[in-house]
Design a protein around this motif. Structure first.
Motif, PDB file in Angstrom:
ATOM      1  N   VAL A  57       0.752  -1.193  -0.089  1.00 37.97           N
ATOM      2  CA  VAL A  57      -0.348   0.256  -0.104  1.00 37.97           C
ATOM      3  C   VAL A  57       0.782   0.967  -0.073  1.00 37.97           C
ATOM      4  O   VAL A  57       1.875   1.145   0.405  1.00 37.97           O
ATOM      5  CB  VAL A  57      -0.676   0.003   1.200  1.00 37.97           C
ATOM      6  CG1 VAL A  57      -2.167  -1.239   0.888  1.00 37.97           C
ATOM      7  CG2 VAL A  57       0.347  -0.223   2.404  1.00 37.97           C
ATOM      8  N   LYS A  58      -0.049   1.947  -0.107  1.00 37.85           N
ATOM      9  CA  LYS A  58       1.500   3.303  -0.237  1.00 37.85           C
ATOM     10  C   LYS A  58       1.096   4.581   0.603  1.00 37.85           C
ATOM     11  O   LYS A  58       1.825   5.099   0.632  1.00 37.85           O
ATOM     12  CB  LYS A  58       0.838   4.644  -1.683  1.00 37.85           C
ATOM     13  CG  LYS A  58       0.822   3.512  -3.098  1.00 37.85           C
ATOM     14  CD  LYS A  58       0.436   4.481  -4.741  1.00 37.85           C
ATOM     15  CE  LYS A  58       0.253   4.038  -5.540  1.00 37.85           C
ATOM     16  NZ  LYS A  58       0.509   4.752  -6.696  1.00 37.85           N
ATOM     17  N   SER A  59      -0.152   4.419   1.382  1.00 39.81           N
ATOM     18  CA  SER A  59      -0.411   5.379   2.289  1.00 39.81           C
ATOM     19  C   SER A  59      -0.379   4.370   3.834  1.00 39.81           C
ATOM     20  O   SER A  59      -1.576   3.530   3.845  1.00 39.81           O
ATOM     21  CB  SER A  59      -1.291   6.380   2.658  1.00 39.81           C
ATOM     22  OG  SER A  59      -2.501   5.638   2.152  1.00 39.81           O
ATOM     23  N   PHE A  60      -0.484   4.860   5.012  1.00 37.51           N
ATOM     24  CA  PHE A  60      -1.307   4.462   6.521  1.00 37.51           C
ATOM     25  C   PHE A  60      -2.605   4.192   6.346  1.00 37.51           C
ATOM     26  O   PHE A  60      -3.107   3.473   6.178  1.00 37.51           O
ATOM     27  CB  PHE A  60      -0.944   4.781   7.899  1.00 37.51           C
ATOM     28  CG  PHE A  60      -1.076   4.267   8.622  1.00 37.51           C
ATOM     29  CD1 PHE A  60      -0.505   3.004   9.192  1.00 37.51           C
ATOM     30  CD2 PHE A  60      -2.354   4.375   9.248  1.00 37.51           C
ATOM     31  CE1 PHE A  60      -1.146   2.077   9.641  1.00 37.51           C
ATOM     32  CE2 PHE A  60      -2.404   4.037  10.837  1.00 37.51           C
ATOM     33  CZ  PHE A  60      -1.494   2.820  10.813  1.00 37.51           C
ATOM     34  N   ALA A  61      -3.932   5.268   6.111  1.00 41.11           N
ATOM     35  CA  ALA A  61      -5.632   5.303   5.555  1.00 41.11           C
ATOM     36  C   ALA A  61      -5.419   4.329   4.646  1.00 41.11           C
ATOM     37  O   ALA A  61      -6.560   3.599   4.655  1.00 41.11           O
ATOM     38  CB  ALA A  61      -5.822   6.949   4.492  1.00 41.11           C
ATOM     39  N   GLU A  62      -4.719   4.198   3.230  1.00 47.55           N
ATOM     40  CA  GLU A  62      -4.365   2.527   2.276  1.00 47.55           C
ATOM     41  C   GLU A  62      -4.807   1.723   3.077  1.00 47.55           C
ATOM     42  O   GLU A  62      -5.366   0.435   3.338  1.00 47.55           O
ATOM     43  CB  GLU A  62      -3.852   2.902   1.545  1.00 47.55           C
ATOM     44  CG  GLU A  62      -4.595   1.613  -0.103  1.00 47.55           C
ATOM     45  CD  GLU A  62      -3.513   1.680  -0.962  1.00 47.55           C
ATOM     46  OE1 GLU A  62      -3.831   0.606  -1.870  1.00 47.55           O
ATOM     47  OE2 GLU A  62      -2.611   2.904  -1.258  1.00 47.55           O
ATOM     48  N   ALA A  63      -3.677   1.404   3.689  1.00 51.10           N
ATOM     49  CA  ALA A  63      -3.573   0.482   5.157  1.00 51.10           C
ATOM     50  C   ALA A  63      -4.505  -0.266   5.670  1.00 51.10           C
ATOM     51  O   ALA A  63      -5.064  -1.292   5.226  1.00 51.10           O
ATOM     52  CB  ALA A  63      -1.941   0.384   6.220  1.00 51.10           C
ATOM     53  N   VAL A  98      -7.782  -0.809   3.861  1.00 55.83           N
ATOM     54  CA  VAL A  98      -7.169  -2.227   3.270  1.00 55.83           C
ATOM     55  C   VAL A  98      -7.443  -3.233   4.756  1.00 55.83           C
ATOM     56  O   VAL A  98      -8.372  -4.604   4.179  1.00 55.83           O
ATOM     57  CB  VAL A  98      -5.625  -2.734   2.456  1.00 55.83           C
ATOM     58  CG1 VAL A  98      -5.710  -3.901   2.458  1.00 55.83           C
ATOM     59  CG2 VAL A  98      -6.374  -1.971   1.351  1.00 55.83           C
ATOM     60  N   ALA A  99      -7.386  -2.958   5.868  1.00 54.73           N
ATOM     61  CA  ALA A  99      -7.651  -4.051   6.807  1.00 54.73           C
ATOM     62  C   ALA A  99      -8.921  -3.947   7.161  1.00 54.73           C
ATOM     63  O   ALA A  99      -9.420  -5.470   7.584  1.00 54.73           O
ATOM     64  CB  ALA A  99      -6.471  -3.336   7.989  1.00 54.73           C
ATOM     65  N   ASN A 100      -9.516  -3.193   7.063  1.00 54.24           N
ATOM     66  CA  ASN A 100     -10.574  -2.713   7.071  1.00 54.24           C
ATOM     67  C   ASN A 100     -11.510  -3.623   6.072  1.00 54.24           C
ATOM     68  O   ASN A 100     -12.666  -3.873   6.350  1.00 54.24           O
ATOM     69  CB  ASN A 100     -11.218  -1.830   8.286  1.00 54.24           C
ATOM     70  CG  ASN A 100     -10.626  -1.674   9.490  1.00 54.24           C
ATOM     71  OD1 ASN A 100     -10.515  -2.419   9.496  1.00 54.24           O
ATOM     72  ND2 ASN A 100     -11.054   0.125   8.861  1.00 54.24           N
ATOM     73  N   GLY A 101     -10.769  -3.862   5.238  1.00 52.86           N
ATOM     74  CA  GLY A 101     -12.008  -4.015   3.864  1.00 52.86           C
ATOM     75  C   GLY A 101     -12.639  -5.598   4.003  1.00 52.86           C
ATOM     76  O   GLY A 101     -12.375  -6.026   3.064  1.00 52.86           O
ATOM     77  N   THR A 102     -12.602  -6.564   4.764  1.00 51.50           N
ATOM     78  CA  THR A 102     -13.404  -7.859   4.733  1.00 51.50           C
ATOM     79  C   THR A 102     -14.649  -7.895   5.411  1.00 51.50           C
ATOM     80  O   THR A 102     -14.522  -6.724   6.724  1.00 51.50           O
ATOM     81  CB  THR A 102     -12.464  -8.617   5.521  1.00 51.50           C
ATOM     82  OG1 THR A 102     -12.218  -8.898   7.000  1.00 51.50           O
ATOM     83  CG2 THR A 102     -10.858  -8.883   4.748  1.00 51.50           C
ATOM     84  N   ASP A 103     -15.364  -9.330   6.090  1.00 50.77           N
ATOM     85  CA  ASP A 103     -16.689  -9.413   6.362  1.00 50.77           C
ATOM     86  C   ASP A 103     -15.468  -9.419   8.044  1.00 50.77           C
ATOM     87  O   ASP A 103     -16.828  -9.152   8.345  1.00 50.77           O
ATOM     88  CB  ASP A 103     -17.139  -9.864   5.851  1.00 50.77           C
ATOM     89  CG  ASP A 103     -17.886 -10.161   4.792  1.00 50.77           C
ATOM     90  OD1 ASP A 103     -17.609  -8.877   4.600  1.00 50.77           O
ATOM     91  OD2 ASP A 103     -18.179 -10.959   4.387  1.00 50.77           O
TER      92      ASP A 103
END
Length: 725
Positions: free
Chosen positions: A625-631, A634-639
């Motif tokens: 990932v390019k930024s901490f916000a993106e990280a 992505v981390a929160n992007g599951t069920d």
């Protein structure tokens, strides 16, 4: 080093730290070994570099302190070890590492007294920290080695800062020298004063310590227990219904995942009619069990915990053999089960006091009562700890409890039953009811007499139980409470400020401990672009060092997966991932059990299959990932929202993660598995589960019904009822 190929090599060495209480004995052992070997090796003697870490780790594990807690005690030991080293200079080459003039002068005096050749030992000082001392030693004709950290800037700076902190401490020789203390004080013999023991921080609940396998006597006990268990394989384990072990029409085998041809036990599975018998027995037993004082219930559960401690090594061996868990992790599971027994007993006694909200002329009392019949459906991956935790929570709160374990771990469940019976659980109050989940399990979930279902397992089964339990059955006069823990798709974020050494080690342990078969295991590593390549390379190399094999072997770090079905499913996920991303590592694995080698994929995107679905195996997706916000996105992007981790030295990132990382348990700069009862209550939200955290102060409330009684106590006279005199 005793083999002919290596026996004559002298370019090897060992560092001994004098602040360790057992360091002198280690030196004695090394001297004996060196005499046998013939060719000397180097012994680098230092005071010790990780006192804080050593003391904190021992306190966290409730182990005895391994280090001296006074610097003077370390100095005394250092001088005694220096004497011992130089007395054996023909077998060991001494390297005296210290910036303390007294310590170096003492070594020189000993060497001169013993007439040790000047080329048979050396002094060592850190570059930039002992320059004047080094020059003085050289002038006296002694060998001096000046050492310095070598490598990347940030780790090197961290090392130097740690050394600066050590050497500017109040007790440091360098600090005292800069304060211009009298020479007589600086070179005085070290003396002990007062209490040398460290007072540990008090805890409200004290966890039981895991076995310290560095102690030979405990390793011997573990080996003997494992041998005894292996001699007991193949026995038949029957259901326990109303205090009796009953015969069944169906018998299945539980096999050793490390050696699939080895039968651990023959398991009797109950029928639907036997499930009905068990429910009837529970209904009858509840009449008395609900009236049993909470203190008595707590006493029985504490007794169960004590019996588990007595049988610790045997129980660890059963876990190792039946579900393929290495002994060290099996032992930690036994500790967790004991903690559950003791913690929930304490909690029930606390809750039993209720709450008093009296006002003038009126009493207001808030208290709890048991719900009724509890059905516990336990998993195979923590067959002892989780099964025990859910079961004793239901029992200590006054519910009659039916334990339906996973088929692949029923022998271990049978051991839980043995312990509870020996602890004094009345018949019908606890029953062991192994059976097919699709038939017997479903029957009990839907039964109108069941009040509560505590489940740990897959999302698919958990959601089905949740839906079925919501249906009001004929004759049912209550709504069922469901506690469900259903897994996760756990991520560790590694940012550009992180300590990569720490992050790599933590990721390896979190991902591949118990072959990734923990609901808390790391299956995604999300790495910021500036350190992605370096992290992935080191993560792969560190994983390559893992030993894959049978879990009864001490060297094994990664064992098998639970059965052939799991093995096939995981291998299918690996093939899918090969089509979507880049294979970075796929380790070989033995073929005589249900093994899958640790596997790592790079260039994984958030929508890839292995980034979304729970695999429950030793497969890890590394994502850039390019930024901490993106990280965080992505981390929160599951069920799921179970566990998560962050490796960072940025206060801003740490604070942001604490607020925005959607997980039930967030771990910062440490591994993300191994939650400890009371210290780290465990559980998640979203589709990771429903219910309060296991091992926490709210957990038992789910097994209880709250009641409130308000009484007007103003004088109203006394009216005896005729016939009740």
């Amino acid at each position: 080093m005793l083999e002919e190929e290596f026996r004559n090599r002298s370019d090897i060495g060992v560092t001994l730290q004098a602040y360790l209480r057992d360091s002198k004995q280690d030196l004695h052992d090394l001297i004996s070994w060196a005499k046998q070997r013939g060719t000397p090796i180097t012994i680098r003697l230092v005071k010790g570099a990780y006192w804080d870490q050593e003391t904190i780790k021992s306190e966290q594990n409730h182990w005895p302190q391994p280090v001296y807690n006074q610097k003077s005690a370390t100095d005394v030991n250092y001088e005694e070890m220096t004497q011992l080293l130089l007395e054996n200079h023909q077998y060991l080459y001494a390297a005296i590492g210290s910036h303390n003039v007294r310590s170096q002068a003492r070594a020189i005096a000993i060497a001169e007294t013993l007439k040790v050749p000047s080329r048979a030992f050396e002094m060592q000082v850190l570059y930039g920290m002992g320059d004047q001392l080094a020059k003085a030693l050289v002038k006296t004709g002694h060998r001096v080695r000046v050492y310095a950290p070598y490598g990347n800037l940030l780790p090197g700076m961290a090392y130097l800062i740690r050394r600066l902190l050590e050497n500017t401490a109040n007790s440091s020789f360098l600090r005292q020298n800069l304060e211009e203390r009298p020479i007589e004080d600086l070179i005085a013999s070290p003396t002990l004063s007062g209490n040398t023991e460290r007072i540990a921080q008090k805890e409200s609940f004290v966890n039981v310590p895991d076995t310290d396998y560095s102690r030979e006597v405990l390793r011997d006990k573990a080996e003997k227990a494992l041998a005894k268990v292996k001699d007991s394989l193949g026995k038949t384990y029957l259901p326990l219904i109303n205090g009796e072990y009953v015969q069944t029409d169906v018998i299945v085998e539980s096999v050793n995942p490390s050696k699939s041809s080895e039968v651990v036990g023959q398991i009797g599975l109950i029928s639907v009619s036997q499930a009905e018998q068990a429910l009837n027995a529970a209904r009858e037993a509840f009449k008395d069990w609900k009236k049993t004082p909470a203190t008595e219930r707590a006493r029985i559960i504490r007794k169960a915990g004590d019996l588990m401690e007595e049988r610790r090594h045997e129980l660890s061996a059963w876990i190792c053999v039946e579900v393929g868990k290495v002994l060290q992790q099996a032992d930690a599971e036994v500790s967790e089960a004991i903690d559950f027994c003791r913690y929930y007993a304490d909690e029930m006694e606390r809750l039993d006091k209720g709450y008093n909200y009296d006002v003038a002329g009126e009493t207001n009392r808030y208290h709890y009562q048991p719900r009724g019949i509890a059905l516990v459906i336990s998993p195979w991956n923590f067959p002892f700890a989780i099964s025990t935790g859910m079961t004793v929570a239901a029992l200590v709160t006054g519910n009659c409890t039916l334990l339906k374990p996973a088929e692949t771990s029923t022998v271990i469940a049978a051991k839980i039953a043995e312990i509870l019976v020996d602890a004094g659980i009345p018949k019908g109050v606890f029953q062991l009811v192994p059976g097919k989940g699709s038939k017997v399990g479903a029957y009990m979930v839907n039964h109108p007499d069941v009040h509560l279902i505590a489940f740990t397992g897959s999302r698919e089964v958990g959601c089905r139980i949740y839906a079925d339990a919501a249906i009001l059955q004929p004759g049912q006069k209550h709504l069922k409470r469901v506690i469900a823990e259903m897994g996760g798709k756990n991520a560790i974020i590694v940012d550009e400020s992180s300590d990569l050494d720490q992050a790599v080690a933590g990721a390896v342990f979190s991902a591949f401990g118990y072959s990734g078969q923990k609901c808390s295991a790391a299956s995604r590593i999300i790495v910021l672009d500036p350190v992605y390549d370096a992290f992935l390379e080191r993560f792969v190399e560190a994983t390559k060092s893992l030993n894959v094999g049978a879990t009864d072997q001490p060297s094994t770090q990664v064992g098998p997966v639970i059965d052939a079905t799991a093995q096939k499913r995981i291998l299918e996920y690996i093939e899918i991932a090969k089509q979507e991303s880049t294979l970075a590592l796929q380790m070989e694995a033995p073929d005589n059990g249900f093994y899958v080698g640790p596997t790592i994929f790079g260039d994984v995107l958030p929508n890839h299959t292995i980034a979304q679905e729970e695999i429950f195996g030793p497969v890890v997706a590394v994502m850039r990932v390019k930024s901490f916000a993106e990280a965080l996105g992505v981390a929160n992007g599951t069920d799921y929202a179970l566990t998560g981790g962050l490796y960072s030295r940025s206060p801003e990132h740490i604070e942001q993660a604490q607020k925005e990382f959607e997980v039930g348990n967030l771990y910062i700069n440490r591994t993300i598995t191994g939650a400890i009862v009371s210290r780290q209550p465990f559980g998640g939200f979203k589709l990771s589960g429903v219910g309060s955290k296991a091992g926490g102060p709210d957990y038992l409330l789910q097994f209880l019904e709250p009641r409130h009684i308000s009484e007007n106590i103003q004088r109203q006279g006394f009216a005896p009822i005729e016939g009740n005199e």
